[in-house]
Design an enzyme around this catalytic site. Sequence first.
Site, PDB file in Angstrom:
ATOM      1  N   ASN A  12      -8.918   2.681  -3.535  1.00 41.21           N
ATOM      2  CA  ASN A  12      -8.443   2.997  -2.102  1.00 41.21           C
ATOM      3  C   ASN A  12      -7.674   4.177  -2.121  1.00 41.21           C
ATOM      4  OD1 ASN A  12      -7.000   2.902   0.004  1.00 41.21           O
ATOM      5  ND2 ASN A  12      -7.273   0.643   0.480  1.00 41.21           N
ATOM      6  N   ASP A  71      -2.731  -5.764  -5.287  1.00 37.78           N
ATOM      7  CA  ASP A  71      -3.432  -6.599  -4.282  1.00 37.78           C
ATOM      8  C   ASP A  71      -2.506  -6.769  -3.148  1.00 37.78           C
ATOM      9  OD1 ASP A  71      -6.498  -7.404  -3.737  1.00 37.78           O
ATOM     10  OD2 ASP A  71      -5.225  -9.494  -3.288  1.00 37.78           O
ATOM     11  N   GLY A 152      -5.816   1.581   6.713  1.00 39.05           N
ATOM     12  CA  GLY A 152      -6.187   0.095   6.957  1.00 39.05           C
ATOM     13  C   GLY A 152      -5.477  -0.322   8.137  1.00 39.05           C
ATOM     14  N   TYR A 153      -4.704  -1.440   8.221  1.00 39.69           N
ATOM     15  CA  TYR A 153      -4.228  -1.878   9.601  1.00 39.69           C
ATOM     16  C   TYR A 153      -2.980  -1.151   9.959  1.00 39.69           C
ATOM     17  CZ  TYR A 153      -7.010  -5.854   8.708  1.00 39.69           C
ATOM     18  OH  TYR A 153      -8.015  -6.737   8.214  1.00 39.69           O
ATOM     19  N   HIS A 179       6.005  -2.921   2.114  1.00 46.41           N
ATOM     20  CA  HIS A 179       5.811  -3.990   1.168  1.00 46.41           C
ATOM     21  C   HIS A 179       5.350  -3.116  -0.057  1.00 46.41           C
ATOM     22  CE1 HIS A 179       2.109  -2.377   3.067  1.00 46.41           C
ATOM     23  NE2 HIS A 179       1.324  -3.161   2.316  1.00 46.41           N
ATOM     24  N   ARG A 180       4.617  -2.141  -0.208  1.00 47.00           N
ATOM     25  CA  ARG A 180       4.234  -1.697  -1.389  1.00 47.00           C
ATOM     26  C   ARG A 180       5.269  -0.942  -2.352  1.00 47.00           C
ATOM     27  NH1 ARG A 180       0.286   0.179   0.485  1.00 47.00           N
ATOM     28  NH2 ARG A 180      -0.993  -1.637  -0.188  1.00 47.00           N
TER      29      ARG A 180
HETATM   30  P1  IMP Z   1      -7.082  -5.119  -1.436  1.00 47.34           P
HETATM   31  O1  IMP Z   1      -5.644  -5.264  -1.838  1.00 47.34           O
HETATM   32  O2  IMP Z   1      -7.722  -3.894  -1.675  1.00 47.34           O
HETATM   33  O3  IMP Z   1      -7.837  -6.549  -1.481  1.00 47.34           O
HETATM   34  O4  IMP Z   1      -7.106  -5.065   0.295  1.00 47.34           O
HETATM   35  C1  IMP Z   1      -6.057  -4.877   1.133  1.00 47.34           C
HETATM   36  C2  IMP Z   1      -6.486  -4.820   2.457  1.00 47.34           C
HETATM   37  O5  IMP Z   1      -5.135  -5.032   3.225  1.00 47.34           O
HETATM   38  C3  IMP Z   1      -7.186  -3.749   2.950  1.00 47.34           C
HETATM   39  O6  IMP Z   1      -7.771  -4.051   4.122  1.00 47.34           O
HETATM   40  C4  IMP Z   1      -6.116  -2.699   3.371  1.00 47.34           C
HETATM   41  O7  IMP Z   1      -6.452  -1.677   4.342  1.00 47.34           O
HETATM   42  C5  IMP Z   1      -5.069  -3.534   4.116  1.00 47.34           C
HETATM   43  N1  IMP Z   1      -3.718  -2.914   3.636  1.00 47.34           N
HETATM   44  C6  IMP Z   1      -3.188  -3.263   2.469  1.00 47.34           C
HETATM   45  N2  IMP Z   1      -1.945  -2.585   2.368  1.00 47.34           N
HETATM   46  C7  IMP Z   1      -1.746  -1.781   3.618  1.00 47.34           C
HETATM   47  C8  IMP Z   1      -0.980  -1.089   4.193  1.00 47.34           C
HETATM   48  O8  IMP Z   1       0.005  -0.678   3.745  1.00 47.34           O
HETATM   49  N3  IMP Z   1      -1.033  -0.525   5.368  1.00 47.34           N
HETATM   50  C9  IMP Z   1      -2.331  -0.995   6.017  1.00 47.34           C
HETATM   51  N4  IMP Z   1      -3.019  -1.828   5.508  1.00 47.34           N
HETATM   52  C10 IMP Z   1      -3.029  -2.288   4.353  1.00 47.34           C
END
Ligand code: IMP
Length: 195
Positions: A12, A71, A152-153, A179-180
Amino acid sequence: MPPMLYLLCTGNPGKAKELRALLPPGIELATLADFNLPKDLPETGRTFTENALQKARLGHLKSGLPAIADDSGLEVEALDGAPGVDTAFYAGPEKDDKANVAKLLGALRGEADRRARFRTVIALVDEDGEHLFEGEVQGRIAMEARGTNGFGYDPVFMPESSEFTFGELPAETKNAISHRSHAVWKLARFLAERE
Ligand code: IMP
């Protein structure tokens, strides 16, 4: 800290960009492509922790490098914590950000309780073992998508006490509270202390 090479187990680009910006300078990151690994490693667990560990374990096994995997997802109060671990696939297997956001806004139409939080679990797996670092940010889901920053969101997530979405806020502002960031700072402290 001497330069250290880690495998970053994500395909990603939004996550990768944020993680690179947040980690201290002594840390160099290899990509999944450097080891001919697919950009989507399997994540079949039912918690963020299981999925982060699953990706980091596989990355470490295939590369021999210490591996870092994140994740993360969104937990919405009025939806009993959904989409949670299914955040990436909320609107279907295509992992389409626009479709995910549209589905979320639809699910919350007419709902006054907009409280939500982003959560991240970062796993580090190396020959010394397995380590977990968690972070979260509380906020609300906006009534409509606003802004083009982030990924993402981000266009629908307003962090606590902000009327702006992460999509409207500069990357530096998001990185100061996300969060990250909270999870990465814990990882960075751990790495610095064990040197
Ligand atoms: P995964 O961690 O790859 O399974 O996916 C995480 C999901 O949460 C994805 O749809 C991301 O776009 C969303 N996501 C995770 N972190 C963020 C963020 O910092 N901003 C917006 N969307 C997030």
